[in-house]
Design a protein around this motif. Structure first.
Motif, PDB file in Angstrom:
ATOM      1  N   PHE A  86      -3.958 -41.218 -51.601  1.00  0.00           N
ATOM      2  CA  PHE A  86      -3.252 -41.990 -50.567  1.00  0.00           C
ATOM      3  C   PHE A  86      -4.191 -42.115 -49.364  1.00  0.00           C
ATOM      4  N   SER A  87      -5.103 -43.067 -49.403  1.00  0.00           N
ATOM      5  CA  SER A  87      -6.085 -43.201 -48.328  1.00  0.00           C
ATOM      6  C   SER A  87      -5.599 -44.195 -47.274  1.00  0.00           C
ATOM      7  N   LEU A  88      -6.082 -43.999 -46.068  1.00  0.00           N
ATOM      8  CA  LEU A  88      -5.714 -44.847 -44.925  1.00  0.00           C
ATOM      9  C   LEU A  88      -6.933 -45.633 -44.486  1.00  0.00           C
ATOM     10  N   LYS A  89      -6.781 -46.950 -44.409  1.00  0.00           N
ATOM     11  CA  LYS A  89      -7.855 -47.805 -43.927  1.00  0.00           C
ATOM     12  C   LYS A  89      -7.482 -48.336 -42.551  1.00  0.00           C
ATOM     13  N   ILE A  90      -8.400 -48.149 -41.617  1.00  0.00           N
ATOM     14  CA  ILE A  90      -8.210 -48.673 -40.263  1.00  0.00           C
ATOM     15  C   ILE A  90      -9.244 -49.774 -40.055  1.00  0.00           C
ATOM     16  N   SER A  91      -8.771 -50.969 -39.842  1.00  0.00           N
ATOM     17  CA  SER A  91      -9.664 -52.119 -39.631  1.00  0.00           C
ATOM     18  C   SER A  91      -9.839 -52.375 -38.142  1.00  0.00           C
ATOM     19  N   ASP A  92     -10.997 -52.950 -37.782  1.00  0.00           N
ATOM     20  CA  ASP A  92     -11.243 -53.300 -36.381  1.00  0.00           C
ATOM     21  C   ASP A  92     -10.930 -52.097 -35.471  1.00  0.00           C
ATOM     22  N   SER A  93     -11.576 -50.982 -35.737  1.00  0.00           N
ATOM     23  CA  SER A  93     -11.304 -49.737 -35.009  1.00  0.00           C
ATOM     24  C   SER A  93     -11.389 -49.935 -33.500  1.00  0.00           C
ATOM     25  N   GLN A  94     -10.467 -49.312 -32.799  1.00  0.00           N
ATOM     26  CA  GLN A  94     -10.433 -49.387 -31.347  1.00  0.00           C
ATOM     27  C   GLN A  94     -10.528 -47.983 -30.755  1.00  0.00           C
ATOM     28  N   LEU A  95     -10.974 -47.917 -29.503  1.00  0.00           N
ATOM     29  CA  LEU A  95     -11.146 -46.624 -28.854  1.00  0.00           C
ATOM     30  C   LEU A  95      -9.847 -45.822 -28.867  1.00  0.00           C
ATOM     31  N   GLY A  96      -8.732 -46.509 -28.768  1.00  0.00           N
ATOM     32  CA  GLY A  96      -7.435 -45.837 -28.768  1.00  0.00           C
ATOM     33  C   GLY A  96      -7.039 -45.254 -30.114  1.00  0.00           C
ATOM     34  N   ASP A  97      -7.816 -45.547 -31.144  1.00  0.00           N
ATOM     35  CA  ASP A  97      -7.534 -44.974 -32.464  1.00  0.00           C
ATOM     36  C   ASP A  97      -8.077 -43.555 -32.593  1.00  0.00           C
ATOM     37  N   ALA A  98      -8.887 -43.123 -31.650  1.00  0.00           N
ATOM     38  CA  ALA A  98      -9.453 -41.778 -31.703  1.00  0.00           C
ATOM     39  C   ALA A  98      -8.343 -40.740 -31.646  1.00  0.00           C
ATOM     40  N   ALA A  99      -8.296 -39.863 -32.639  1.00  0.00           N
ATOM     41  CA  ALA A  99      -7.210 -38.882 -32.735  1.00  0.00           C
ATOM     42  C   ALA A  99      -7.424 -38.041 -33.985  1.00  0.00           C
ATOM     43  N   MET A 100      -6.549 -37.059 -34.179  1.00  0.00           N
ATOM     44  CA  MET A 100      -6.435 -36.366 -35.464  1.00  0.00           C
ATOM     45  C   MET A 100      -5.460 -37.162 -36.315  1.00  0.00           C
ATOM     46  N   TYR A 101      -5.818 -37.345 -37.573  1.00  0.00           N
ATOM     47  CA  TYR A 101      -4.947 -38.060 -38.497  1.00  0.00           C
ATOM     48  C   TYR A 101      -4.510 -37.095 -39.611  1.00  0.00           C
ATOM     49  N   PHE A 102      -3.204 -37.034 -39.811  1.00  0.00           N
ATOM     50  CA  PHE A 102      -2.634 -36.132 -40.800  1.00  0.00           C
ATOM     51  C   PHE A 102      -1.930 -36.926 -41.895  1.00  0.00           C
ATOM     52  N   CYS A 103      -2.221 -36.554 -43.111  1.00  0.00           N
ATOM     53  CA  CYS A 103      -1.514 -37.082 -44.261  1.00  0.00           C
ATOM     54  C   CYS A 103      -0.355 -36.121 -44.559  1.00  0.00           C
ATOM     55  N   ALA A 104       0.792 -36.658 -44.907  1.00  0.00           N
ATOM     56  CA  ALA A 104       1.954 -35.796 -45.136  1.00  0.00           C
ATOM     57  C   ALA A 104       2.759 -36.290 -46.330  1.00  0.00           C
ATOM     58  N   TYR A 105       3.422 -35.349 -46.972  1.00  0.00           N
ATOM     59  CA  TYR A 105       4.190 -35.610 -48.198  1.00  0.00           C
ATOM     60  C   TYR A 105       5.606 -35.102 -48.008  1.00  0.00           C
ATOM     61  N   ARG A 106       6.565 -35.864 -48.513  1.00  0.00           N
ATOM     62  CA  ARG A 106       7.943 -35.383 -48.525  1.00  0.00           C
ATOM     63  C   ARG A 106       8.554 -35.639 -49.883  1.00  0.00           C
ATOM     64  N   SER A 107       9.085 -34.593 -50.483  1.00  0.00           N
ATOM     65  CA  SER A 107       9.743 -34.718 -51.789  1.00  0.00           C
ATOM     66  C   SER A 107      11.234 -34.918 -51.602  1.00  0.00           C
ATOM     67  N   PRO A 108      11.932 -35.327 -52.644  1.00  0.00           N
ATOM     68  CA  PRO A 108      13.388 -35.437 -52.536  1.00  0.00           C
ATOM     69  C   PRO A 108      13.971 -34.077 -52.195  1.00  0.00           C
ATOM     70  N   PRO A 109      15.051 -34.036 -51.444  1.00  0.00           N
ATOM     71  CA  PRO A 109      15.622 -32.753 -51.051  1.00  0.00           C
ATOM     72  C   PRO A 109      16.129 -31.970 -52.257  1.00  0.00           C
ATOM     73  N   SER A 110      15.949 -30.649 -52.189  1.00  0.00           N
ATOM     74  CA  SER A 110      16.384 -29.798 -53.292  1.00  0.00           C
ATOM     75  C   SER A 110      17.891 -29.635 -53.297  1.00  0.00           C
ATOM     76  N   GLY A 111      18.475 -29.712 -52.126  1.00  0.00           N
ATOM     77  CA  GLY A 111      19.931 -29.634 -52.023  1.00  0.00           C
ATOM     78  C   GLY A 111      20.419 -30.770 -51.171  1.00  0.00           C
ATOM     79  N   GLY A 112      21.492 -30.599 -50.454  1.00  0.00           N
ATOM     80  CA  GLY A 112      21.954 -31.648 -49.559  1.00  0.00           C
ATOM     81  C   GLY A 112      21.090 -31.725 -48.321  1.00  0.00           C
ATOM     82  N   GLY A 113      20.849 -32.879 -47.821  1.00  0.00           N
ATOM     83  CA  GLY A 113      20.113 -33.021 -46.580  1.00  0.00           C
ATOM     84  C   GLY A 113      18.622 -33.136 -46.781  1.00  0.00           C
TER      85      GLY A 113
END
Lengths: 118, 112
Positions: free
Chosen positions: A75-102
């Motif tokens: 799951f790669s992220l492509k940033i086009s036309d990079s801008q100075l404001g794009d400077a940051a830490m970038y985190f990839c995250a995953y969420r699975s279906p809930p094991s119970g309710g909620g």
């Protein structure tokens, strides 16, 4: 347990150029969500883009797009036309279906520090 | 304004102190979370609350005690912490599992 791996601790790109941040994950689920979050020095985690696993089409949000390869669990992220404001830490995250309710929490990678060179 | 507000932004406490972190969300979400962010490590999920009920505790030491009096407020009570507990503590909320989580700006905790 799910794991998320970001193999690039730091990336640097020239302003206006394109950069790709990589992310791989491990799961036995077939239905899940993937996210890219941005964390600038202000510490605010901001959602960049979201991908639903059952959707073949790659998500796009203005200059941000993903390359989602479900079979490869990539799951790669492509940033086009990079801008100075794009400077940051970038985190990839995953969420699975809930094991119970909620909702259950997100599993994060270690992050990639993106530097934009003027 | 992100809709998720955390106070205080910074906290320095001694190992014998008792303090509380507060999180408030104005988004009408039904799930709230505490995460710990340490240097060089992924964000670690600590606690999950759904409709005020705790649904997940990721083997967090008992010196961290969460409280969720209603679906808009979440607290993290701290007592007898260790220096290794120094970190950024992030609160988040979401509507359900299919939607993204919205984060607060975090509390930078230093234990001395």
């Amino acid at each position: 347990a799910q794991t998320v791996t970001q193999s690039q601790p730091e990336m640097s790109v020239q302003e206006a150029e394109t950069v790709t941040l990589s992310c791989t994950y491990d799961t036995s689920e077939s239905d899940y969500y993937l996210f890219w979050y941005k964390q600038p020095p202000s510490r605010q985690m901001i959602l960049v883009i979201r991908q639903e696993a059952y959707k073949q089409q790659n998500a796009t949000e203005n200059r941000f797009s993903v390359n989602f390869q479900k079979a490869a669990k990539s799951f790669s992220l492509k940033i086009s036309d990079s801008q100075l404001g794009d400077a940051a830490m970038y985190f990839c995250a995953y969420r699975s279906p809930p094991s119970g309710g909620g909702a259950d929490g997100l599993t994060f990678g270690k992050g990639t520090h993106l530097i934009i060179q003027p | 304004e992100t809709g998720v507000t955390q106070t205080p932004r910074h906290l320095v406490m001694g190992m014998t102190n008792k303090k509380s972190l507060k999180c408030e969300q104005h988004l009408g979400h039904n799930a709230m979370y505490w995460y710990k962010q340490s240097a060089k490590k992924p964000l670690e999920l600590m606690f999950v609350y759904n409709f005020k009920e705790q649904t997940e505790n990721n083997s967090v030491p008992s010196r961290f005690s969460p409280e969720c009096p209603n679906s808009s407020h979440l607290f993290l009570h701290l007592h007898t912490l260790q220096p290794e507990d120094s970190a950024l503590y992030l609160c988040a909320s979401s509507q359900d599992w299919a939607t993204e989580a919205f984060f607060g700006q975090g509390t930078r905790l230093t234990v001395v």
